[in-house]
Write an enzyme that holds these catalytic residues in place. Structure first.
Site, PDB file in Angstrom:
ATOM      1  N   ARG A  83       0.838  -1.192   0.000  1.00  0.00           N
ATOM      2  CA  ARG A  83       0.000   0.000   0.000  1.00  0.00           C
ATOM      3  C   ARG A  83       0.874   1.243   0.000  1.00  0.00           C
ATOM      4  NH1 ARG A  83      -1.091   2.272   4.506  1.00  0.00           N
ATOM      5  NH2 ARG A  83      -1.413   0.346   5.673  1.00  0.00           N
ATOM      6  N   TYR A 127     -16.740  16.581 -16.058  1.00  0.00           N
ATOM      7  CA  TYR A 127     -17.102  15.169 -16.133  1.00  0.00           C
ATOM      8  C   TYR A 127     -18.129  14.848 -15.044  1.00  0.00           C
ATOM      9  CZ  TYR A 127     -16.514  10.219 -14.945  1.00  0.00           C
ATOM     10  OH  TYR A 127     -16.732   8.907 -14.618  1.00  0.00           O
ATOM     11  N   ASP A 141      -7.448  18.606 -15.226  1.00  0.00           N
ATOM     12  CA  ASP A 141      -7.706  17.241 -15.667  1.00  0.00           C
ATOM     13  C   ASP A 141      -7.255  17.143 -17.122  1.00  0.00           C
ATOM     14  OD1 ASP A 141      -8.792  14.837 -16.635  1.00  0.00           O
ATOM     15  OD2 ASP A 141     -10.529  14.965 -15.315  1.00  0.00           O
ATOM     16  N   LYS A 176      -8.242   5.720 -19.444  1.00  0.00           N
ATOM     17  CA  LYS A 176      -8.541   6.206 -20.782  1.00  0.00           C
ATOM     18  C   LYS A 176      -7.315   6.081 -21.697  1.00  0.00           C
ATOM     19  CE  LYS A 176     -12.528   7.366 -18.924  1.00  0.00           C
ATOM     20  NZ  LYS A 176     -12.334   7.332 -17.460  1.00  0.00           N
TER      21      LYS A 176
END
Length: 384
Positions: A54, A107, A179, A204
């Site tokens: 982690r 978005y 973004d 993406k």
């Protein structure tokens, strides 16, 4: 391996940054370190700084170094999803009572995060047309800690002048978050234009093959990078080793893919402007697009996303989506295959009834890298 030790050329960085040959075997591709914990050489004696995956994992480290190099940043951080990255960023930058300016065409998932999640935490937000620096300035309050920008935006393909809005944000003591999912660092590098933080949905274009979910934050300021890394570990929504490996594979071909995405999208946008059933085409590569000059200034090319509106309203737009054959009806974007969707009923349904509601007659395309003649023919038959 940093860009300072390789090259300043993007295509070379994409293949080599972070991709150090395995010291044990010489493997040219970093291994998938599918491991949760690491043997310590005595209490507190960590090999390479690794103790628990982690906190850090060698495969994720390779990806994070690659991302930082591609965006021209000092620190990259990889997360389990784009929204996990956004959530970590917001909880690092903000406290209850703080304020954020968000775009009027953000978005849908980002809007949902602000409207349904951080609002309950006591963070305030307001909407502005970020393509107009004066509108951003007017939306800023004494409590504003961040200005949030998407350029090109999702799904209306709006363009924001990053350098101009950076000046507005910084003059108010706020950070600029960009973004960069639609453009990718191959086409646009917001940090070099004054942004403080770059956000990506690695799902993406960075991954590029519709087979992984991930997110990232990249910063130039080392101190902010350390703060984000602390919260990344404390909150725990990290990218797993296999997901990191998949994205690292994807970034190697980002440049050649984005060239083809942009080339295909330009031809499709041109065809759509001449189609009798199309009432409006939203693509920053078109000279008539209101953000075309700014996009041409800050982008290398105009990307693979095209939106358009059709005569006949919502049902006609839905029919176009359903009639497509080569374009796959589906959410998400940025893969090698072309996708088509109806934002109002799909990706942006969460914005219905708000200031960010998208037009009901809007269709969004993620233009893939197939032969463009097949894509053109498919859209023509879908439009009827």
């Amino acid at each position: 391996m940093s860009d300072r030790h390789i090259s300043q050329h993007f295509e070379t960085l994409a293949i080599h940054a972070g991709n150090t040959a395995d010291p044990l075997t010489g493997a040219v591709v970093p291994p998938i370190y599918q491991v949760s914990t690491y043997k310590q050489d005595g209490v507190g004696g960590l090999r390479g700084g690794y103790e628990y995956s982690r906190s850090a994992n060698p495969t994720r480290t390779a990806l994070e170094e690659n991302l930082a190099a591609l965006e021209g940043g000092r620190r990259g951080l990889a997360f389990a999803s784009g929204l996990a990255a956004e959530d970590t960023l917001l909880r690092t930058l903000l406290s209850p009572g703080d304020h954020v300016v968000i775009p009027n065409d953000a978005y849908g998932g980002t809007f949902r995060l602000f409207a349904k999640v951080v609002t309950r935490w006591g963070v305030e937000w307001s909407v502005a047309d970020t393509s107009d620096p004066a509108a951003v300035r007017a939306a800023i309050t004494p409590k504003t800690k961040a200005v949030w920008v998407e350029t090109p935006s999702n799904p209306l393909l709006g363009i924001t002048d990053i350098a101009a809005v950076a000046q507005v944000a910084h003059s108010a003591g706020a950070k600029l978050v960009v973004d960069n999912t639609f453009a990718t660092p191959y086409l646009q590098q917001p940090l070099s234009l004054g942004a403080d933080v770059v956000v990506h949905s690695l799902t993406k274009y960075m991954g590029g093959h519709s087979d992984v979910v991930g997110g990232a934050l990249i910063v130039s300021d080392q101190g902010l990078g350390e703060e984000l890394a602390y919260h990344q570990n404390a909150m725990g929504a990290v990218a797993g080793p296999f997901d990191s490996w998949l994205v690292l594979r994807g970034t190697k071909t980002l440049a050649v893919r984005m060239d083809r995405h942009s080339e295909n999208a330009t031809k499709i946008a041109d065809m759509l402007t001449r189609h009798a059933r199309v009432t409006s085409v939203l693509y920053p590569g078109l000279p008539e697009h209101p953000g075309h000059e700014v996009a041409a200034k800050q982008m290398k090319a105009f990307g693979g996303m095209v939106s358009f509106r059709v005569e006949g309203g919502e049902e006609a737009a839905v029919e176009v989506c359903n009639r497509a054959k080569v374009f796959t009806l589906g959410e998400s974007l940025g893969g090698v295959e072309s996708l088509i969707e109806h934002p109002g009923r799909m990706t942006h349904a969460s914005a219905a009834g708000s200031a960010l509601e998208v037009p009901a007659d809007l269709v969004r395309l993620s233009v893939g890298i197939e032969n463009v003649d097949d894509l053109l023919a498919d859209l023509q038959q879908a439009l009827g």
